[in-house]
Design a protein around this motif. Structure first.
Motif, PDB file in Angstrom:
ATOM      1  N   ASP A 189       4.480   0.112   2.751  1.00 14.92           N
ATOM      2  CA  ASP A 189       5.085   1.423   3.025  1.00 14.92           C
ATOM      3  C   ASP A 189       4.392   2.549   2.266  1.00 14.92           C
ATOM      4  OD1 ASP A 189       6.867   0.270   4.721  1.00 14.92           O
ATOM      5  OD2 ASP A 189       8.606   0.412   3.399  1.00 14.92           O
ATOM      6  N   GLY A 190       3.267   2.254   1.636  1.00 12.32           N
ATOM      7  CA  GLY A 190       2.460   3.297   1.007  1.00 12.32           C
ATOM      8  C   GLY A 190       2.692   3.525  -0.468  1.00 12.32           C
ATOM      9  N   ALA A 191       3.393   2.600  -1.130  1.00 12.08           N
ATOM     10  CA  ALA A 191       3.699   2.819  -2.539  1.00 12.08           C
ATOM     11  C   ALA A 191       2.520   2.534  -3.464  1.00 12.08           C
ATOM     12  CB  ALA A 191       4.891   1.951  -2.957  1.00 12.08           C
ATOM     13  N   VAL A 192       1.550   1.748  -3.019  1.00 11.71           N
ATOM     14  CA  VAL A 192       0.430   1.350  -3.879  1.00 11.71           C
ATOM     15  C   VAL A 192      -0.848   2.026  -3.407  1.00 11.71           C
ATOM     16  CG1 VAL A 192      -0.945  -0.582  -4.735  1.00 11.71           C
ATOM     17  CG2 VAL A 192       1.520  -0.869  -4.381  1.00 11.71           C
ATOM     18  N   THR A 193      -1.501   2.723  -4.325  1.00 11.10           N
ATOM     19  CA  THR A 193      -2.779   3.388  -4.021  1.00 11.10           C
ATOM     20  C   THR A 193      -3.841   2.884  -4.979  1.00 11.10           C
ATOM     21  OG1 THR A 193      -1.579   5.389  -3.363  1.00 11.10           O
ATOM     22  CG2 THR A 193      -3.949   5.603  -3.740  1.00 11.10           C
ATOM     23  N   ILE A 194      -4.872   2.248  -4.452  1.00 13.78           N
ATOM     24  CA  ILE A 194      -5.971   1.756  -5.289  1.00 13.78           C
ATOM     25  C   ILE A 194      -6.871   2.935  -5.657  1.00 13.78           C
ATOM     26  CG2 ILE A 194      -7.902   0.149  -5.446  1.00 13.78           C
ATOM     27  CD1 ILE A 194      -5.161  -1.197  -5.192  1.00 13.78           C
ATOM     28  N   GLN A 195      -7.073   3.149  -6.944  1.00 11.83           N
ATOM     29  CA  GLN A 195      -7.899   4.258  -7.420  1.00 11.83           C
ATOM     30  C   GLN A 195      -9.370   3.882  -7.542  1.00 11.83           C
ATOM     31  OE1 GLN A 195      -6.400   7.425  -8.041  1.00 11.83           O
ATOM     32  NE2 GLN A 195      -4.800   6.294  -6.938  1.00 11.83           N
ATOM     33  N   THR A 196      -9.656   2.589  -7.551  1.00 11.37           N
ATOM     34  CA  THR A 196     -11.046   2.115  -7.680  1.00 11.37           C
ATOM     35  C   THR A 196     -11.347   1.136  -6.540  1.00 11.37           C
ATOM     36  OG1 THR A 196     -10.218   0.419  -9.209  1.00 11.37           O
ATOM     37  CG2 THR A 196     -11.170   2.418 -10.183  1.00 11.37           C
ATOM     38  N   PRO A 197     -11.334   1.615  -5.284  1.00  7.66           N
ATOM     39  CA  PRO A 197     -11.508   0.702  -4.143  1.00  7.66           C
ATOM     40  C   PRO A 197     -12.862   0.004  -4.112  1.00  7.66           C
ATOM     41  CG  PRO A 197     -11.585   3.002  -3.432  1.00  7.66           C
ATOM     42  CD  PRO A 197     -11.123   3.010  -4.846  1.00  7.66           C
ATOM     43  N   ALA A 198     -13.937   0.707  -4.502  1.00 12.31           N
ATOM     44  CA  ALA A 198     -15.268   0.080  -4.485  1.00 12.31           C
ATOM     45  C   ALA A 198     -15.339  -1.058  -5.495  1.00 12.31           C
ATOM     46  CB  ALA A 198     -16.339   1.131  -4.776  1.00 12.31           C
ATOM     47  N   LEU A 199     -14.770  -0.858  -6.665  1.00 12.02           N
ATOM     48  CA  LEU A 199     -14.772  -1.902  -7.686  1.00 12.02           C
ATOM     49  C   LEU A 199     -13.940  -3.097  -7.236  1.00 12.02           C
ATOM     50  CD1 LEU A 199     -15.382  -3.009 -10.496  1.00 12.02           C
ATOM     51  CD2 LEU A 199     -13.469  -1.652 -11.377  1.00 12.02           C
ATOM     52  N   ASN A 230      -1.721  -9.822  -4.167  1.00 14.24           N
ATOM     53  CA  ASN A 230      -0.302 -10.170  -4.040  1.00 14.24           C
ATOM     54  C   ASN A 230       0.571  -8.917  -4.008  1.00 14.24           C
ATOM     55  OD1 ASN A 230      -0.795 -12.927  -4.017  1.00 14.24           O
ATOM     56  ND2 ASN A 230      -0.579 -13.140  -6.247  1.00 14.24           N
ATOM     57  N   LEU A 231       0.193  -7.920  -4.835  1.00 13.33           N
ATOM     58  CA  LEU A 231       0.933  -6.665  -4.844  1.00 13.33           C
ATOM     59  C   LEU A 231       0.828  -5.963  -3.499  1.00 13.33           C
ATOM     60  CD1 LEU A 231       2.503  -4.559  -6.583  1.00 13.33           C
ATOM     61  CD2 LEU A 231       0.273  -3.561  -7.158  1.00 13.33           C
ATOM     62  N   GLN A 232      -0.355  -5.986  -2.909  1.00 16.54           N
ATOM     63  CA  GLN A 232      -0.562  -5.323  -1.621  1.00 16.54           C
ATOM     64  C   GLN A 232       0.211  -5.978  -0.492  1.00 16.54           C
ATOM     65  OE1 GLN A 232      -4.919  -5.483  -1.750  1.00 16.54           O
ATOM     66  NE2 GLN A 232      -4.987  -3.249  -1.889  1.00 16.54           N
ATOM     67  N   ASP A 233       0.636  -7.220  -0.689  1.00 18.29           N
ATOM     68  CA  ASP A 233       1.420  -7.928   0.331  1.00 18.29           C
ATOM     69  C   ASP A 233       2.909  -7.608   0.253  1.00 18.29           C
ATOM     70  OD1 ASP A 233      -0.685  -9.187   1.570  1.00 18.29           O
ATOM     71  OD2 ASP A 233      -0.558 -11.002   0.342  1.00 18.29           O
ATOM     72  N   ARG A 234       3.350  -6.889  -0.800  1.00 16.64           N
ATOM     73  CA  ARG A 234       4.766  -6.583  -0.960  1.00 16.64           C
ATOM     74  C   ARG A 234       5.183  -5.486   0.031  1.00 16.64           C
ATOM     75  NH1 ARG A 234       6.069  -8.108  -6.375  1.00 16.64           N
ATOM     76  NH2 ARG A 234       8.220  -7.428  -5.965  1.00 16.64           N
ATOM     77  N   TRP A 235       6.453  -5.478   0.399  1.00 10.97           N
ATOM     78  CA  TRP A 235       6.939  -4.543   1.419  1.00 10.97           C
ATOM     79  C   TRP A 235       6.679  -3.087   1.060  1.00 10.97           C
ATOM     80  CZ3 TRP A 235      10.328  -0.704   0.286  1.00 10.97           C
ATOM     81  CH2 TRP A 235      11.092  -0.825  -0.897  1.00 10.97           C
ATOM     82  N   PHE A 236       6.858  -2.758  -0.206  1.00 13.32           N
ATOM     83  CA  PHE A 236       6.708  -1.358  -0.606  1.00 13.32           C
ATOM     84  C   PHE A 236       5.248  -0.914  -0.557  1.00 13.32           C
ATOM     85  CE2 PHE A 236       7.256  -4.007  -4.432  1.00 13.32           C
ATOM     86  CZ  PHE A 236       6.033  -3.835  -5.053  1.00 13.32           C
ATOM     87  N   CYS A 276       7.066   4.960  -7.391  1.00 10.29           N
ATOM     88  CA  CYS A 276       8.412   4.382  -7.516  1.00 10.29           C
ATOM     89  C   CYS A 276       9.425   5.043  -6.595  1.00 10.29           C
ATOM     90  CB  CYS A 276       8.884   4.465  -8.958  1.00 10.29           C
ATOM     91  SG  CYS A 276       7.968   3.374 -10.073  1.00 10.29           S
ATOM     92  N   SER A 277       9.080   6.201  -6.015  1.00  6.98           N
ATOM     93  CA  SER A 277      10.004   6.844  -5.083  1.00  6.98           C
ATOM     94  C   SER A 277      10.159   6.036  -3.807  1.00  6.98           C
ATOM     95  CB  SER A 277       9.526   8.266  -4.752  1.00  6.98           C
ATOM     96  OG  SER A 277       8.362   8.230  -3.942  1.00  6.98           O
ATOM     97  N   VAL A 278       9.185   5.203  -3.500  1.00  8.94           N
ATOM     98  CA  VAL A 278       9.286   4.330  -2.331  1.00  8.94           C
ATOM     99  C   VAL A 278      10.195   3.142  -2.625  1.00  8.94           C
ATOM    100  CG1 VAL A 278       7.983   2.868  -0.715  1.00  8.94           C
ATOM    101  CG2 VAL A 278       6.985   5.014  -1.540  1.00  8.94           C
TER     102      VAL A 278
END
Length: 279
Positions: free
Chosen positions: A24-34, A15-21, A65-67
């Protein structure tokens, strides 16, 4: 991890990944394999014979949060982790850090968010967290600035604690201590009484404090320490410890009473108790 918690964690991140920000690159998953593994495990929970998913790491991601708030929070990154029992039994873990200063933590902001999220245990927290950031975007780092200014005012000092130090020319050991301090150009102050305290201040160093403590043992006065403690420079100046004030006294340690030592601590009673070594 319980399958039910895994499902809720995956859904919350999706749901977070579907948000506009996020787009625009505001969310970075640190554990993509998991995340990918949990997504596969939770597509059809009935296909597994267990109610648990065995994992060794926690889901982690960053929110820039700068985004979201470019004018108010251009330097803020939220580092988020989902504990294994989140969201059923615990809150998510959030650290507020600086994007421009090697991920230095904004501790006051982190603590404020953790306190706020405690009321939402058992619930998904990310929307609640982002709402809090939005409501506090102009003030959430303000306390940090005040804390930073306060910390800049403090200097490293070294505390030597004695069973007792008695004032007066008839007390030969104490008289010898004062002479030794003056001879070695030790900077700081001395509190008479029980306990007796010597506060060593810059530019004197920890090594200077240790050498002085060694000389005091030779005199017959054994010290506990030196113990490191940061005291406000403004308080030390007010108490007349070190620097020009000591030069005007001919290099003698400043003789203190409890009121003067309290001033050296900036009026902070907790700090005063730490200097005195009392709880």
């Amino acid at each position: 991890m319980e399958i039910s918690d895994a499902i809720r964690q995956v859904e919350e991140i999706e749901n977070l990944q579907d948000r506009w920000f996020a787009r625009d690159g505001a969310v970075t998953i640190q554990t993509p394999a998991l995340l990918s593994r949990l997504q596969n495990s939770t597509l059809d929970p009935s296909s597994t014979s267990s109610s648990r998913v065995e994992v060794k790491k926690q889901l982690a991601f960053h929110i820039d949060c700068s985004v979201i708030h470019p004018e108010e929070l251009p330097d803020l990154i939220l580092q988020v982790e989902f504990p294994f029992e989140y969201p059923s039994n615990v809150e998510c873990v959030v650290r507020a850090v600086s994007s421009s200063n090697n991920n230095k933590e904004y501790k006051a902001c982190s603590e404020a968010m953790a306190t706020y999220l405690q009321a939402f245990r058992g619930c998904e927290c990310i929307d609640v967290l982002l709402e809090w950031i939005s409501d506090n975007k102009t003030t959430c780092l303000q306390q940090e600035s005040n804390t930073t200014s306060s910390e800049k005012d403090k200097v490293q000092c070294y505390i030597l604690k004695y069973n007792h130090l008695l004032s007066g020319p008839e007390h030969k050991k104490e008289k010898a201590m004062l002479a030794a301090a003056k001879k070695s150009k030790l900077q700081g102050g001395l509190l008479w009484g029980t306990p007796g305290i010597v506060v060593v201040v810059p530019p004197s160093t920890e090594e200077d404090a240790m050498e002085y403590a060694s000389e005091c043992r030779t005199i017959g006065k054994r010290a506990e320490g030196p113990n490191k403690l940061c005291l406000p420079q403004s308080g030390l100046d007010k108490a007349g410890m070190g620097g020009l004030a000591q030069q005007k006294r001919g290099g003698k340690l400043q003789e203190l009473d409890t009121a003067a030592l309290r001033s050296a601590c900036g009026g902070d009673e907790t700090l005063l108790k730490q200097v005195l070594g009392v709880s």
